[in-house]
Design a protein around this motif. Sequence first.
Motif, PDB file in Angstrom:
ATOM      1  N   HIS A  73     -30.771 -74.678  45.484  1.00  0.00           N
ATOM      2  CA  HIS A  73     -29.452 -74.133  45.842  1.00  0.00           C
ATOM      3  C   HIS A  73     -28.945 -73.183  44.761  1.00  0.00           C
ATOM      4  CE1 HIS A  73     -25.512 -73.807  47.632  1.00  0.00           C
ATOM      5  NE2 HIS A  73     -24.984 -74.123  46.456  1.00  0.00           N
ATOM      6  N   ALA A  74     -29.142 -73.547  43.509  1.00  0.00           N
ATOM      7  CA  ALA A  74     -28.702 -72.683  42.401  1.00  0.00           C
ATOM      8  C   ALA A  74     -29.434 -71.346  42.420  1.00  0.00           C
ATOM      9  CB  ALA A  74     -28.899 -73.394  41.065  1.00  0.00           C
TER      10      ALA A  74
ATOM     11  N   HIS B 105     -30.612 -69.925  45.136  1.00  0.00           N
ATOM     12  CA  HIS B 105     -30.016 -69.230  46.281  1.00  0.00           C
ATOM     13  C   HIS B 105     -28.711 -68.530  45.883  1.00  0.00           C
ATOM     14  CE1 HIS B 105     -28.430 -68.430  50.264  1.00  0.00           C
ATOM     15  NE2 HIS B 105     -27.345 -69.083  49.914  1.00  0.00           N
ATOM     16  N   VAL B 106     -27.833 -69.271  45.228  1.00  0.00           N
ATOM     17  CA  VAL B 106     -26.532 -68.727  44.821  1.00  0.00           C
ATOM     18  C   VAL B 106     -26.716 -67.589  43.818  1.00  0.00           C
ATOM     19  CG1 VAL B 106     -24.400 -69.295  43.567  1.00  0.00           C
ATOM     20  CG2 VAL B 106     -25.270 -70.846  45.338  1.00  0.00           C
ATOM     21  N   ALA B 107     -27.587 -67.785  42.830  1.00  0.00           N
ATOM     22  CA  ALA B 107     -27.806 -66.748  41.808  1.00  0.00           C
ATOM     23  C   ALA B 107     -28.405 -65.486  42.416  1.00  0.00           C
ATOM     24  CB  ALA B 107     -28.703 -67.289  40.695  1.00  0.00           C
TER      25      ALA B 107
ATOM     26  N   LYS C 119     -28.119 -64.454  45.541  1.00  0.00           N
ATOM     27  CA  LYS C 119     -27.092 -63.829  46.374  1.00  0.00           C
ATOM     28  C   LYS C 119     -26.069 -63.081  45.521  1.00  0.00           C
ATOM     29  CE  LYS C 119     -24.259 -64.823  50.357  1.00  0.00           C
ATOM     30  NZ  LYS C 119     -23.898 -65.812  51.352  1.00  0.00           N
ATOM     31  N   ALA C 120     -25.736 -63.640  44.353  1.00  0.00           N
ATOM     32  CA  ALA C 120     -24.752 -63.028  43.456  1.00  0.00           C
ATOM     33  C   ALA C 120     -25.377 -61.998  42.513  1.00  0.00           C
ATOM     34  CB  ALA C 120     -24.065 -64.116  42.637  1.00  0.00           C
TER      35      ALA C 120
ATOM     36  N   ASP D 183     -27.154 -62.648  39.959  1.00  0.00           N
ATOM     37  CA  ASP D 183     -26.908 -63.186  38.621  1.00  0.00           C
ATOM     38  C   ASP D 183     -28.260 -63.399  37.946  1.00  0.00           C
ATOM     39  OD1 ASP D 183     -26.289 -64.646  36.346  1.00  0.00           O
ATOM     40  OD2 ASP D 183     -24.826 -65.925  37.362  1.00  0.00           O
TER      41      ASP D 183
ATOM     42  N   SER E 117     -32.736 -65.024  48.281  1.00  0.00           N
ATOM     43  CA  SER E 117     -31.564 -65.732  48.776  1.00  0.00           C
ATOM     44  C   SER E 117     -31.827 -66.302  50.168  1.00  0.00           C
ATOM     45  CB  SER E 117     -30.371 -64.778  48.811  1.00  0.00           C
ATOM     46  OG  SER E 117     -29.265 -65.384  49.422  1.00  0.00           O
TER      47      SER E 117
ATOM     48  N   ARG F 224     -32.498 -70.722  51.497  1.00  0.00           N
ATOM     49  CA  ARG F 224     -31.560 -71.430  52.376  1.00  0.00           C
ATOM     50  C   ARG F 224     -32.292 -72.021  53.593  1.00  0.00           C
ATOM     51  NH1 ARG F 224     -29.708 -66.052  54.044  1.00  0.00           N
ATOM     52  NH2 ARG F 224     -30.314 -65.853  56.209  1.00  0.00           N
TER      53      ARG F 224
END
Length: 128
Positions: A32-33, A35-37, A39-40, A42, A82, A86
């Motif tokens: 999940h981390a 995925h979030v990174a 998408k952002a 980061d 990303s 998911r």
Amino acid sequence: MFVVSLMLVASASAQASFARLPIPDDAKSVIHAVHVAAKARDYRALKALMVSEFTWSFGGDGDANQAIEAWKHDQQALYELSRVTRLRCSFITDVSTIQCPANAGIYYRAGFTKTADGWRMFYFVAGD
């Protein structure tokens, strides 16, 4: 010939049983981390979630820093990372490797492995 066929069936059965095992919560958290990174966009967070000897190209590249630099110029790769993180993930071959998505074939897929520092992404590739 019968013995070889029996071995192939047993191997496929073992792989299928690994695929049905639940993904540990700590691995889910890392996936999940990622995925979030992704998408952002980061990159620092992504780097912290990767092993240093990271496979991102079948052209001989095998370094997390190289992957990050390439992704800075390839936003499609981050979109795909990303996207795949998911989807449903599963263990492949044994309980030390998780792949997202589970049955990617030759399409984009991300692999995660258990390290001394916890679960980390160790590949993100497309192709065979």
